[in-house]
Each structure stands twice: as structure tokens, then as C-alpha cells.
Design an enzyme around this catalytic site. Structure first.
Site, PDB file in Angstrom:
ATOM      1  N   HIS A 131       6.122   5.946  -9.555  1.00 43.91           N
ATOM      2  CA  HIS A 131       6.206   6.050  -8.089  1.00 43.91           C
ATOM      3  C   HIS A 131       5.753   4.747  -7.435  1.00 43.91           C
ATOM      4  O   HIS A 131       6.400   4.250  -6.508  1.00 43.91           O
ATOM      5  CB  HIS A 131       5.331   7.220  -7.622  1.00 43.91           C
ATOM      6  N   GLU A 132       4.639   4.191  -7.908  1.00 43.83           N
ATOM      7  CA  GLU A 132       4.130   2.947  -7.327  1.00 43.83           C
ATOM      8  C   GLU A 132       5.087   1.780  -7.583  1.00 43.83           C
ATOM      9  O   GLU A 132       5.288   0.926  -6.718  1.00 43.83           O
ATOM     10  CB  GLU A 132       2.737   2.632  -7.878  1.00 43.83           C
ATOM     11  N   HIS A 135       7.849   1.787  -5.102  1.00 48.99           N
ATOM     12  CA  HIS A 135       7.480   1.119  -3.853  1.00 48.99           C
ATOM     13  C   HIS A 135       7.728  -0.388  -3.961  1.00 48.99           C
ATOM     14  O   HIS A 135       8.213  -1.018  -3.026  1.00 48.99           O
ATOM     15  CB  HIS A 135       6.003   1.359  -3.540  1.00 48.99           C
ATOM     16  N   GLU A 202       7.803   7.382   1.373  1.00 50.41           N
ATOM     17  CA  GLU A 202       7.184   8.145   0.296  1.00 50.41           C
ATOM     18  C   GLU A 202       8.213   9.019  -0.414  1.00 50.41           C
ATOM     19  O   GLU A 202       8.208   9.131  -1.645  1.00 50.41           O
ATOM     20  CB  GLU A 202       6.033   9.009   0.832  1.00 50.41           C
TER      21      GLU A 202
END
Length: 286
Positions: A131-132, A135, A202
Site C-alpha cells: 500500500h505504501e 502511494h 487512500e
């Protein structure tokens, strides 16, 4: 794709709000002063935010020698995402959380608390760090900086109006009641739009992270576990620097009810539901 479209609409909305408020309160001169001030502040933040945030969090950089298993996991995920290897950090903190920072993929860093490594399984940690990295891949730091620039400019315009009063298009003093309302409501509206942009990003990072690790249910499980474990547990570094809350995988400052309007993250149950639907069908619902 829908979340990218939603982000574009929100960016257009905050830009339009800035133009309208600038014309109402300060004319061209006041708008230019506020924009230059906000741009200067956010230009500095864009170039130096990574080192500033990592220092705020007391993060320590690790490598294949000091944290071999975690470091190799990040390297594997970065390779799957076709990203350069980011710098890797650990934070001595019991509250479970993680974040990414850096102005572009070539200058990125990812960080995790020791708490998140303790409560999650290896599979769940992969989901979180994917997930990071999503980003990083989506250049969300750039998007956040642009939205922060516009929100900061609106706040500066409101302060300008408070000290010097508003002017109409012909340079005459504007209605004082209208000026007061604009001073209060414009920064509030800008903050709400900025939070909405963050929430849209997100969702995109959840989808992108699930694709990188190839296991949507792992990220869903991690989000549920972090949410349950972090409830009522304070993340001291973020409490002292609430502006960093939007960077975390789970917002430690979010709340329900009216406070939810100002949350930088979507509701956990909604994120989990979307990820589980992706695991079931292979498609992320928009």
C-alpha cells in the site's frame, strides 16, 4: 480510474474556490501575495518534507544488515511494482502504523513502526508495505503538496482579509459580514476538499497495494487488525505533529460523526469491504 477522476474534480474545486475567494477579499494583489506565500511554504515542504517527517518520528534507517527480513521484503515488493528501491526506516513505537514519503519514486522512503511488525503476520505486513509503495508509484506526495498549497493560500487570504478587510472588484470595502463569513468558511471548505482528496488517494493506494502484493485479503486483514489494535492507543509522535496523520496507513487522529468529515482516511470497514470484493472478483469497486 474513478478515484483519479474524483481527485481531478476536487483539485479543480479547490482551485476555483481559491480564485473566487481571492477576488472577493483582496483583489489581484491580495490573491497574488497569499499564493506566493503558500507556494513558498509548500515548495520548502515538498523538497524537505521527507527528512522533516522522518526526524519528527525519530525514525532510524535500516538496511539488509540491521533489518534483513523487513528490508528484503521491501526490495521484493519494489521490484514487483517496478520502483527504485526506497530508503527503509523503522520507528520505535508500539502504535501500529506505516507511511511513505518523498517527492518522487527516485527519492522515496517507507517507514513502519515496530508495533505494526509485532501484531501483523508476514503476509499482512506485505499488504501494508505494498500500500505504501502504491502511494510512491502514484506520486501522491505531489498531489498532497498541491492541495496543501491551495488550502494554505486560502488560509492566508482569510488572514489578509481579517487584518486589511475585503475589497470588491472596484476596490471598494466589501460587506464586513460577508468578509467575516468568507474568512471562516473558506478555509473550512478548503480543508474539507483537501481531506476528500486524501481519502480518494487512500482508496487508490489500497487498490494499487493489493495489485502489487497480489493478495487483497491480506491488506484487508491488516487494516482490520490495525484498526482494532490502535483504537484508544495514542501515537505520540503524530499527536505532537497532527499534520502527519494524513501520511499514515491508518489515521490515528480520525473519529466518527462530525469528526469523520475531517478524517484524511476513509472508514476502515469501507476499505476492507472493497478489498474483499477485489479478492472475490478480481475487480476493485469504484
Amino acid at each position: 480510474m474513478f478515484n483519479w477522476f474524483k481527485t481531478a474534480l476536487l483539485m479543480a474545486a479547490i482551485t476555483g474556490l481559491f480564485i473566487v475567494v481571492g477576488g472577493m477579499l483582496g483583489g489581484e494583489q491580495g490573491m497574488l501575495m497569499a499564493l506566493l506565500l503558500a507556494f513558498g511554504m509548500n515548495f520548502f515542504s515538498y523538497w524537505f518534507s521527507d527528512s522533516m517527517v522522518l526526524k519528527m518520528m525519530n525514525a532510524r534507517e535500516v538496511d539488509e544488515t540491521t533489518a534483513p527480513h523487513f528490508y528484503r521484503m521491501i526490495a521484493e515488493l519494489a521490484q514487483k511494482a517496478n520502483l527504485p528501491m526506497p530508503r527503509v526506516y523503522l520507528i520505535e513505537e508500539s502504535a501500529p502504523n506505516a507511511f511513505a514519503t518523498g517527492r518522487n519514486p527516485e527519492n522515496a522512503a517507507v517507514a513502519a513502526t515496530t508495533g505494526i511488525l509485532q501484531i501483523l503476520s508476514e503476509r499482512e505486513i506485505k499488504g501494508v508495505m505494498a500500500h505504501e509503495l502504491a502511494h510512491v508509484k502514484h506520486r501522491d506526495i505531489l498531489i498532497s503538496t498541491i492541495s496543501a498549497t491551495m488550502a494554505g493560500a486560502l488560509s492566508a487570504l482569510a488572514n489578509f482579509a481579517m487584518f486589511f478587510g475585503g475589497r470588491d472588484s472596484e476596490g471598494r470595502p466589501s460587506n464586513p459580514i460577508a468578509s467575516i463569513l468568507v474568512m471562516i468558511l473558506a478555509p473550512l471548505a478548503a480543508s474539507l476538499i483537501q481531506m476528500a482528496i486524501s481519502r480518494a488517494r487512500e482508496y487508490e493506494a489500497d487498490r494499487g497495494g493489493a495489485e502489487i502484493c497480489g493478495d487483497p485479503s491480506a491488506l484487508a486483514s491488516a487494516l482490520e487488525k490495525i484498526h482494532n489494535y490502535a483504537t484508544g492507543r495514542q501515537f505520540d509522535a503524530v499527536e505532537h505533529h497532527p499534520e502527519t496523520a494524513q501520511m499514515m496507513i491508518m489515521n490515528p487522529l480520525s473519529g466518527g460523526g462530525i469528526a469523520g468529515l475531517f478524517s484524511t482516511h476513509p472508514p476502515t470497514e469501507d476499505r476492507v469491504s472493497r478489498l474483499m470484493e477485489m479478492a472475490r472478483t478480481g475487480m476493485y469497486p469504484v
